[in-house]
Design a protein around this motif. Structure first.
Motif, PDB file in Angstrom:
ATOM      1  N   SER A 161      69.264  55.005  20.430  1.00 54.06           N
ATOM      2  CA  SER A 161      68.071  55.254  20.349  1.00 54.06           C
ATOM      3  C   SER A 161      67.423  55.720  21.749  1.00 54.06           C
ATOM      4  O   SER A 161      66.104  55.767  21.755  1.00 54.06           O
ATOM      5  CB  SER A 161      67.344  53.842  19.812  1.00 54.06           C
ATOM      6  OG  SER A 161      68.085  52.756  20.841  1.00 54.06           O
ATOM      7  N   GLY A 162      68.241  55.579  22.666  1.00 59.34           N
ATOM      8  CA  GLY A 162      67.695  56.061  23.957  1.00 59.34           C
ATOM      9  C   GLY A 162      68.578  55.594  25.224  1.00 59.34           C
ATOM     10  O   GLY A 162      69.633  55.104  24.860  1.00 59.34           O
ATOM     11  N   GLY A 163      67.961  55.801  26.308  1.00 58.22           N
ATOM     12  CA  GLY A 163      68.996  55.522  27.539  1.00 58.22           C
ATOM     13  C   GLY A 163      69.195  54.128  27.866  1.00 58.22           C
ATOM     14  O   GLY A 163      70.281  53.790  27.950  1.00 58.22           O
ATOM     15  N   THR A 164      68.249  53.084  27.190  1.00 59.02           N
ATOM     16  CA  THR A 164      68.395  51.905  27.275  1.00 59.02           C
ATOM     17  C   THR A 164      69.786  51.154  26.585  1.00 59.02           C
ATOM     18  O   THR A 164      70.480  50.600  26.912  1.00 59.02           O
ATOM     19  CB  THR A 164      67.134  50.981  27.056  1.00 59.02           C
ATOM     20  OG1 THR A 164      65.969  51.421  27.671  1.00 59.02           O
ATOM     21  CG2 THR A 164      67.260  49.490  26.838  1.00 59.02           C
ATOM     22  N   GLU A 165      69.383  51.855  25.303  1.00 61.34           N
ATOM     23  CA  GLU A 165      70.579  51.408  24.300  1.00 61.34           C
ATOM     24  C   GLU A 165      72.038  52.082  24.715  1.00 61.34           C
ATOM     25  O   GLU A 165      73.217  51.300  24.803  1.00 61.34           O
ATOM     26  CB  GLU A 165      70.310  51.836  22.894  1.00 61.34           C
ATOM     27  CG  GLU A 165      71.454  51.323  21.913  1.00 61.34           C
ATOM     28  CD  GLU A 165      71.260  51.608  20.495  1.00 61.34           C
ATOM     29  OE1 GLU A 165      70.155  52.393  20.221  1.00 61.34           O
ATOM     30  OE2 GLU A 165      71.975  51.688  19.693  1.00 61.34           O
ATOM     31  N   GLY A 204      76.992  54.536  38.556  1.00 62.75           N
ATOM     32  CA  GLY A 204      76.185  55.424  39.586  1.00 62.75           C
ATOM     33  C   GLY A 204      75.091  56.144  38.541  1.00 62.75           C
ATOM     34  O   GLY A 204      75.272  56.279  37.654  1.00 62.75           O
ATOM     35  N   VAL A 205      74.170  56.761  39.566  1.00 65.55           N
ATOM     36  CA  VAL A 205      73.200  57.555  38.668  1.00 65.55           C
ATOM     37  C   VAL A 205      72.897  59.029  38.969  1.00 65.55           C
ATOM     38  O   VAL A 205      73.247  59.277  40.042  1.00 65.55           O
ATOM     39  CB  VAL A 205      71.639  56.734  38.857  1.00 65.55           C
ATOM     40  CG1 VAL A 205      70.472  57.249  37.968  1.00 65.55           C
ATOM     41  CG2 VAL A 205      71.718  55.156  38.634  1.00 65.55           C
ATOM     42  N   ALA A 206      73.122  59.942  37.785  1.00 68.82           N
ATOM     43  CA  ALA A 206      72.876  61.266  38.255  1.00 68.82           C
ATOM     44  C   ALA A 206      71.402  61.564  37.712  1.00 68.82           C
ATOM     45  O   ALA A 206      71.160  62.123  36.612  1.00 68.82           O
ATOM     46  CB  ALA A 206      73.810  61.996  37.168  1.00 68.82           C
ATOM     47  N   GLY A 207      70.309  61.415  38.924  1.00 68.43           N
ATOM     48  CA  GLY A 207      68.869  61.595  38.431  1.00 68.43           C
ATOM     49  C   GLY A 207      68.441  60.200  38.146  1.00 68.43           C
ATOM     50  O   GLY A 207      68.034  59.792  37.050  1.00 68.43           O
ATOM     51  N   THR A 208      68.095  59.649  39.325  1.00 65.11           N
ATOM     52  CA  THR A 208      67.422  58.297  39.359  1.00 65.11           C
ATOM     53  C   THR A 208      66.045  58.622  38.781  1.00 65.11           C
ATOM     54  O   THR A 208      65.403  59.293  38.677  1.00 65.11           O
ATOM     55  CB  THR A 208      67.260  57.767  40.974  1.00 65.11           C
ATOM     56  OG1 THR A 208      66.623  58.679  41.512  1.00 65.11           O
ATOM     57  CG2 THR A 208      68.471  57.488  41.358  1.00 65.11           C
ATOM     58  N   THR A 209      65.452  57.392  38.150  1.00 60.91           N
ATOM     59  CA  THR A 209      64.280  57.178  37.656  1.00 60.91           C
ATOM     60  C   THR A 209      63.022  57.638  38.578  1.00 60.91           C
ATOM     61  O   THR A 209      62.233  58.235  38.109  1.00 60.91           O
ATOM     62  CB  THR A 209      64.006  55.829  36.995  1.00 60.91           C
ATOM     63  OG1 THR A 209      65.297  55.403  36.321  1.00 60.91           O
ATOM     64  CG2 THR A 209      62.963  55.869  36.169  1.00 60.91           C
ATOM     65  N   GLY A 210      63.324  57.287  39.826  1.00 63.13           N
ATOM     66  CA  GLY A 210      62.216  57.378  40.529  1.00 63.13           C
ATOM     67  C   GLY A 210      62.068  58.673  41.234  1.00 63.13           C
ATOM     68  O   GLY A 210      60.898  59.405  41.325  1.00 63.13           O
ATOM     69  N   VAL A 227      78.247  56.443  34.474  1.00 66.74           N
ATOM     70  CA  VAL A 227      77.345  57.427  34.987  1.00 66.74           C
ATOM     71  C   VAL A 227      76.086  57.405  34.159  1.00 66.74           C
ATOM     72  O   VAL A 227      76.072  57.714  32.852  1.00 66.74           O
ATOM     73  CB  VAL A 227      77.701  58.723  35.232  1.00 66.74           C
ATOM     74  CG1 VAL A 227      76.795  59.673  35.814  1.00 66.74           C
ATOM     75  CG2 VAL A 227      78.946  58.592  36.317  1.00 66.74           C
ATOM     76  N   ASP A 228      74.901  56.812  34.734  1.00 63.28           N
ATOM     77  CA  ASP A 228      73.660  56.895  34.015  1.00 63.28           C
ATOM     78  C   ASP A 228      73.202  58.436  34.362  1.00 63.28           C
ATOM     79  O   ASP A 228      72.497  58.805  35.258  1.00 63.28           O
ATOM     80  CB  ASP A 228      72.671  55.741  34.401  1.00 63.28           C
ATOM     81  CG  ASP A 228      71.619  55.848  33.723  1.00 63.28           C
ATOM     82  OD1 ASP A 228      71.229  56.905  32.701  1.00 63.28           O
ATOM     83  OD2 ASP A 228      70.563  54.947  33.824  1.00 63.28           O
ATOM     84  N   ALA A 229      73.218  59.424  33.163  1.00 63.89           N
ATOM     85  CA  ALA A 229      72.633  60.678  33.609  1.00 63.89           C
ATOM     86  C   ALA A 229      71.859  60.845  32.304  1.00 63.89           C
ATOM     87  O   ALA A 229      71.497  62.056  31.829  1.00 63.89           O
ATOM     88  CB  ALA A 229      73.919  61.848  33.107  1.00 63.89           C
TER      89      ALA A 229
HETATM   90  C1  PLP Z   1      68.136  56.885  34.557  1.00 63.47           C
HETATM   91  C2  PLP Z   1      67.513  56.327  33.470  1.00 63.47           C
HETATM   92  N1  PLP Z   1      68.575  55.726  32.824  1.00 63.47           N
HETATM   93  C3  PLP Z   1      67.835  55.052  31.519  1.00 63.47           C
HETATM   94  C4  PLP Z   1      66.523  55.072  31.038  1.00 63.47           C
HETATM   95  C5  PLP Z   1      66.115  54.568  29.891  1.00 63.47           C
HETATM   96  O1  PLP Z   1      65.857  55.246  28.807  1.00 63.47           O
HETATM   97  P1  PLP Z   1      65.088  55.240  27.574  1.00 63.47           P
HETATM   98  O2  PLP Z   1      63.602  54.860  27.922  1.00 63.47           O
HETATM   99  O3  PLP Z   1      65.064  56.110  26.770  1.00 63.47           O
HETATM  100  O4  PLP Z   1      65.781  53.744  26.857  1.00 63.47           O
HETATM  101  C6  PLP Z   1      65.591  55.928  31.881  1.00 63.47           C
HETATM  102  C7  PLP Z   1      64.394  55.946  31.509  1.00 63.47           C
HETATM  103  O5  PLP Z   1      63.485  56.463  32.214  1.00 63.47           O
HETATM  104  C8  PLP Z   1      66.160  56.573  33.161  1.00 63.47           C
HETATM  105  O6  PLP Z   1      65.370  57.043  33.891  1.00 63.47           O
END
Ligand code: PLP
Length: 390
Positions: free
Chosen positions: A92-96, A166-172, A195-197
């Motif tokens: 469903s998305g990055g969270t899941e 690790g993050v590949a493209g941070t949210t901020g 890796v959170d990409a």
């Molecule tokens: C790096 C990163 N990971 C995960 C998420 C979560 O994604 P989602 O909002 O689709 O659940 C986000 C959302 O902005 C994000 O920037």
């Protein structure tokens, strides 16, 4: 308060009411949404989505073809991230996706380990994951480039460590952590590395193809166990569409749950959801097949051109400046002379949907943003700064 009517209303009445109620929402077409990681889905996905509304990936025995398409989609995402044999799901998305990664990491550890090392810049979905999974996040400071500090990450490892993220493209700021170094550390200490990409997964491979200097961030790094990559961000897919990829199919066995009652026959689920949308997954399949590398490369190239235009404009405005040189199509704007929160408030009054993070405003130049939108944003930013300087 809305109640459930005894007798339903006619479709045309409802559609009219919906039009009126939905007016309050921002629209991507207006160009005013400059702070979101989501965008207008590609028009081709509309017909695919409608065609597949009935598909339920929660019952793979009933929807065998749809399940195969999901696996083909995972294969395409895997090939984008240097591992065509990756296993995983369209979720469903990055969270899941992040929750699934930590669920697998925790179960693979199968002992009293409880800690997950993340940068302070990690997305809050990891806080949710930790809470759900009874894990504890150990938040590591950033270096001068807003990346996870490698030394601090290594120092944070204890016998309780379950995983490093690790993050590949941070949210901020769209920053990429020093992933090659973190991969080495994870290998040395035999720790799961995720890796959170979610955002960068659809940007970095194309930046590389466009000739930019992009360090390895994906399965090319031998320590990487799983990657989050979200089609509903820079992939142009309709919501909900996240992606979770694992290096090894066996990893997912650690979260496998037998579902005995399904009409299509017994199945093993390795997702959080039971019943889940086949339409969104098949829409991703269709879109990846339609756009191909060339399509996405063009998209990323255009977003980066507009990002440069935004950056040049910001540099010309006295009173605001960049937080850091952008890595991708995401720009942080700060001020050394005025309260950036007041700048954000004034921009909001002028109709702009910007994001406010601690100490800076985030602008994400998504595919729905046009050159004219950047020009009018810059004009309003300049007016705001002038007004607040008076
Ligand atoms: C790096 C990163 N990971 C995960 C998420 C979560 O994604 P989602 O909002 O689709 O659940 C986000 C959302 O902005 C994000 O920037």
């Amino acid at each position: 308060m809305m109640k459930l009517y005894e007798k339903g209303l006619p479709e045309n009445v409802i559609l009219k009411e919906l039009d009126s109620k939905l007016k309050e929402d921002f629209t991507y077409d207006s160009g005013k949404i400059v702070g979101s990681m989501c965008t207008q889905p590609h028009p081709f996905t509309r017909q695919v989505y409608l065609k597949c509304l009935k598909k339920n990936l929660g019952d793979p025995g009933l929807f065998k073809a749809s399940s195969k398409l999901e696996q083909e989609t995972v294969g395409m995402l895997g090939s984008l991230l240097s591992h065509p044999d990756a296993s995983g799901h369209i979720v469903s998305g990055g969270t899941e996706a992040n929750i699934l990664a930590l669920w697998v990491a925790r179960n693979l550890a199968r002992n009293k380990r409880r800690e997950v090392i993340v940068p302070v810049s990690a997305h809050c979905s990891l806080d949710k994951a930790a809470d759900l999974l009874n894990l504890e996040l150990v938040k590591v400071k950033l270096n001068d480039h807003f990346q996870m500090d490698v030394k601090q990450a290594e120092d944070a490892i204890t016998e309780k460590t379950v995983a490093i993220v690790g993050v590949a493209g941070t949210t901020g700021l769209g920053v990429v952590d020093p992933l090659p170094e973190l991969s080495e550390i994870a290998l040395t200490h035999n720790i799961y590395f995720h890796v959170d990409a979610a955002f960068g997964g659809f940007v970095l491979p194309f930046l590389k193809e466009l000739g930019c200097n992009v360090p390895d961030f994906d399965f090319r790094l031998p320590g990487v166990c799983s990657i989050t990559v979200d089609p509903h961000k820079m992939g142009l897919a309709p919501i909900p569409a996240g992606g979770i990829l694992f290096r090894d199919a066996d990893m997912m066995k650690s979260i496998s749950t037998r579902i005995p009652y399904l009409a299509g026959g017994r199945a093993e689920h390795t997702t959080i959801l039971g019943t889940r949308s086949g339409a969104s997954s098949i829409a991703v399949w269709a879109l990846l097949t339609h756009l191909g590398r060339q399509g996405y490369r063009g998209l990323v190239s255009r977003c980066m051109r507009l990002t440069s235009k935004l950056v040049e404009g910001i540099r010309r405005i006295d009173g605001v400046c960049l937080v850091t040189e952008p890595t991708m199509n995401m720009v942080g704007i700060k001020s050394d002379v005025m309260d950036i929160q007041l700048v954000a408030q004034d921009l909001r009054r002028r109709g702009w949907a910007v994001s406010l993070l601690p100490g800076y405003i985030r602008v994400v130049v998504m595919p729905h943003v046009k050159s004219s939108h950047i020009e009018s944003f810059l004009q309003d930013l300049e007016n705001t700064v002038k007004k607040l300087s008076e």
